[in-house]
Design a protein around this motif. Structure first.
Motif, PDB file in Angstrom:
ATOM      1  N   VAL A   1     -54.274 -20.168 -54.144  1.00  0.00           N
ATOM      2  CA  VAL A   1     -55.655 -20.543 -53.820  1.00  0.00           C
ATOM      3  C   VAL A   1     -56.609 -19.390 -54.138  1.00  0.00           C
ATOM      4  CG1 VAL A   1     -54.988 -22.191 -52.047  1.00  0.00           C
ATOM      5  CG2 VAL A   1     -55.421 -19.812 -51.422  1.00  0.00           C
TER       6      VAL A   1
ATOM      7  N   SER B   1     -58.139 -29.391 -55.095  1.00  0.00           N
ATOM      8  CA  SER B   1     -57.985 -28.150 -54.352  1.00  0.00           C
ATOM      9  C   SER B   1     -57.578 -28.414 -52.907  1.00  0.00           C
ATOM     10  CB  SER B   1     -59.299 -27.353 -54.350  1.00  0.00           C
ATOM     11  OG  SER B   1     -59.228 -26.275 -53.434  1.00  0.00           O
TER      12      SER B   1
ATOM     13  N   ALA C   1     -58.924 -28.867 -47.146  1.00  0.00           N
ATOM     14  CA  ALA C   1     -58.698 -28.347 -45.795  1.00  0.00           C
ATOM     15  C   ALA C   1     -60.003 -27.880 -45.158  1.00  0.00           C
ATOM     16  CB  ALA C   1     -57.683 -27.207 -45.829  1.00  0.00           C
ATOM     17  N   ALA C   2     -60.857 -27.234 -45.945  1.00  0.00           N
ATOM     18  CA  ALA C   2     -62.134 -26.778 -45.414  1.00  0.00           C
ATOM     19  C   ALA C   2     -63.056 -27.960 -45.103  1.00  0.00           C
ATOM     20  CB  ALA C   2     -62.812 -25.829 -46.403  1.00  0.00           C
TER      21      ALA C   2
ATOM     22  N   LEU D   1     -50.953 -24.093 -53.063  1.00  0.00           N
ATOM     23  CA  LEU D   1     -51.224 -23.263 -51.886  1.00  0.00           C
ATOM     24  C   LEU D   1     -50.875 -21.800 -52.133  1.00  0.00           C
ATOM     25  CD1 LEU D   1     -49.946 -25.633 -49.055  1.00  0.00           C
ATOM     26  CD2 LEU D   1     -52.316 -24.912 -49.448  1.00  0.00           C
TER      27      LEU D   1
ATOM     28  N   LEU E   1     -54.593 -22.490 -43.903  1.00  0.00           N
ATOM     29  CA  LEU E   1     -53.769 -22.514 -45.112  1.00  0.00           C
ATOM     30  C   LEU E   1     -52.419 -21.854 -44.886  1.00  0.00           C
ATOM     31  CD1 LEU E   1     -56.492 -21.702 -47.799  1.00  0.00           C
ATOM     32  CD2 LEU E   1     -55.487 -23.931 -47.250  1.00  0.00           C
TER      33      LEU E   1
ATOM     34  N   TRP F   1     -50.361 -24.352 -43.234  1.00  0.00           N
ATOM     35  CA  TRP F   1     -50.008 -25.445 -44.134  1.00  0.00           C
ATOM     36  C   TRP F   1     -48.811 -25.082 -45.009  1.00  0.00           C
ATOM     37  CZ3 TRP F   1     -54.141 -28.384 -47.571  1.00  0.00           C
ATOM     38  CH2 TRP F   1     -53.618 -29.631 -47.927  1.00  0.00           C
ATOM     39  N   ARG F   2     -48.688 -23.801 -45.344  1.00  0.00           N
ATOM     40  CA  ARG F   2     -47.586 -23.375 -46.210  1.00  0.00           C
ATOM     41  C   ARG F   2     -46.227 -23.587 -45.558  1.00  0.00           C
ATOM     42  NH1 ARG F   2     -51.698 -19.206 -47.159  1.00  0.00           N
ATOM     43  NH2 ARG F   2     -52.550 -19.546 -49.259  1.00  0.00           N
TER      44      ARG F   2
ATOM     45  N   LEU G   1     -60.140 -20.719 -42.189  1.00  0.00           N
ATOM     46  CA  LEU G   1     -59.500 -21.412 -43.304  1.00  0.00           C
ATOM     47  C   LEU G   1     -58.209 -20.706 -43.702  1.00  0.00           C
ATOM     48  CD1 LEU G   1     -59.431 -23.629 -45.395  1.00  0.00           C
ATOM     49  CD2 LEU G   1     -60.812 -22.182 -46.896  1.00  0.00           C
ATOM     50  N   GLU G   2     -58.226 -19.375 -43.725  1.00  0.00           N
ATOM     51  CA  GLU G   2     -57.005 -18.645 -44.069  1.00  0.00           C
ATOM     52  C   GLU G   2     -55.883 -18.969 -43.094  1.00  0.00           C
ATOM     53  OE1 GLU G   2     -58.613 -14.615 -46.311  1.00  0.00           O
ATOM     54  OE2 GLU G   2     -58.588 -14.665 -44.111  1.00  0.00           O
TER      55      GLU G   2
ATOM     56  N   LEU H   1     -60.187 -17.983 -52.923  1.00  0.00           N
ATOM     57  CA  LEU H   1     -61.142 -18.125 -51.838  1.00  0.00           C
ATOM     58  C   LEU H   1     -62.359 -17.227 -52.065  1.00  0.00           C
ATOM     59  CD1 LEU H   1     -58.674 -18.125 -48.803  1.00  0.00           C
ATOM     60  CD2 LEU H   1     -59.670 -20.097 -49.980  1.00  0.00           C
TER      61      LEU H   1
ATOM     62  N   ALA I   1     -57.240 -26.186 -50.673  1.00  0.00           N
ATOM     63  CA  ALA I   1     -58.100 -25.335 -49.842  1.00  0.00           C
ATOM     64  C   ALA I   1     -59.444 -26.007 -49.618  1.00  0.00           C
ATOM     65  CB  ALA I   1     -58.283 -23.974 -50.503  1.00  0.00           C
TER      66      ALA I   1
END
Length: 406
Positions: A36, A263, A268-269, A33, A60, A63-64, A56-57, A38, A265
């Motif tokens: 990533v 990934s 998550a997407a 993470l 993420l 998520w961190r 998405l940002e 992008l 990311a």
């Protein structure tokens, strides 16, 4: 939420199962993470090209700081087990009600969901008195993770489609001591639950669906009423503009799986886009589909390494499901059925279509809010719908109230 403590007892190969992800996996996730890569922003001002970069940002970033260990502790307070069914390890929640006349109820999730879809309904369903309800509405609840999802094993052979899964669910309920039970499902859970009702109708007290599986016949397009036309338009739009993910997973899940496993990311997407697209995002809906709830499921997929196996479910299922309304109707359901329709679901069904397949349709309720994941968005409403669906099926002859051995 208070849960019933599990009886620590091994019965017919069923074992208590505690969730604990190795620390090295969390360390690896944090490292990924932190670096990533992008793409540039989309070239449109909306989500017509997919999940927007800004969304998405934000996902993420959240998520961190997502506290997986705290979630583990919360989920480990729920009685959790694994059983070996048809050679595959299946993880499941089994929460017994304190009410002696509680009705057994099997809840099945879909994709991109998980057993977490039902976390917020466990307490009200199993202990309604503690949540302002009536003891007469109590359930013993069983929530299995589909093959290849969550802490269930990932199949190493072909053939784990909804039909085989329904057979495994019937065996699970047998091992748990429930001769008769209710079944609920949405998304692929609706497919498994429908097949379960077809497979063992004498055991399924009633069926509740949030996505009834009934398609229009060709002649239904000739003179639909206004509600049917709206359903046709929405289904057609979904197939044309929103179902590319399903086509990919039902044809090339392994190719996609490499990215989903490598990934965070990308995962998550892939999942987050559907959580947003299938939710009722109107302010008046007051959806509880929070970023935190989305991340719980996304992290579960990541830390169990099930991005590929869950995608492969589509490959299996799409080779098994009926290909037309005529084929669907050739697989009729005779058990009492109740349907709760949520307005933001991308796959609506008209009652007239459903009546041709579900031959004992007892209830058809169209709600004013909610989407494809009602357990995440509107858990209180889903609890109310489940209570209503099964209330008239609770006669002493309908099921053995003394069942349940774990």
């Amino acid at each position: 939420m208070n849960h019933i403590s599990p009886i620590v007892e091994t019965v017919a190969g069923i074992e208590p199962f505690a969730i604990h992800v190795p620390e090295r996996d969390l360390t690896d996730l944090r490292a990924r993470l932190s670096r990533v890569r992008l793409p540039e922003p989309e070239t449109v001002p909306d989500a017509t090209q997919g999940m927007e970069l800004r969304r998405l940002e934000a996902l993420l970033d959240a998520w961190r700081t997502h506290d997986w260990r705290a979630k583990e502790a919360r989920w480990n307070a729920i009685p959790h087990y694994r059983a070996y069914l048809d050679g595959l390890g299946i993880a499941f929640w089994h929460v017994r009600s304190p009410e002696p006349r509680a009705m057994p109820l099997l809840l099945t999730h879909g994709w991109p969901g998980s057993v977490l879809e039902f976390e917020d309904v466990l307490g009200p369903l199993t202990d309604p008195v503690a949540h302002g309800g009536s003891a007469a509405d109590a359930f013993h609840v069983v929530v299995p993770a589909l093959p290849g999802f969550g802490f269930s094993d990932r199949p190493r052979e072909q053939g784990w489609h909804p039909g085989r899964t329904a057979e495994a669910w019937a065996e699970l309920m047998t091992v748990l001591g429930y001769e008769r039970f209710g079944a609920h499902g949405g998304d692929w859970g609706a497919q498994v639950s429908t097949e379960l009702a077809r497979l063992v109708p004498e055991r399924v007290t009633g069926l509740h669906l949030t996505m009834p599986l009934a398609s229009p016949l060709p002649e239904d397009r000739i003179s639909p009423d206004p509600a049917e036309q709206r359903a046709l338009d929405r289904r057609d739009l979904h197939l044309m503009d929103g179902y590319g993910f399903g086509m990919l997973m039902s044809t090339r899940p392994q190719t996609l799986g490499y990215s989903l496993l490598d990934s965070p990311a990308g995962l998550a997407a892939w999942l987050g886009e559907k959580f947003a697209a299938y939710a009722d995002n109107r302010p008046q809906a007051r959806s509880r589909m929070s970023v935190s709830k989305q991340l719980d499921t996304i992290a579960l997929y990541w830390l169990t390494g099930t991005g590929a196996s869950t995608a492969r479910w589509y490959w299996e299922a799409m080779r098994w499901v009926p290909r037309s309304a005529e084929e669907e109707n050739a697989r009729p359901v005779t058990v009492p059925t109740a349907c709760s329709l949520f307005p933001a679901d991308p796959w609506p069904t008209a009652r007239r279509w459903a009546e041709r397949r579900y031959l004992d349709l007892r209830s058809w309720r169209e709600l004013d809010r909610g989407g494809h994941f009602p357990g995440l968005e509107q858990p209180d409403l889903l609890v109310s719908e489940l209570r209503h669906a099964f209330r008239d099926l609770r006669s002493p002859a309908a099921y053995n109230t003394t069942q349940g051995i774990l």
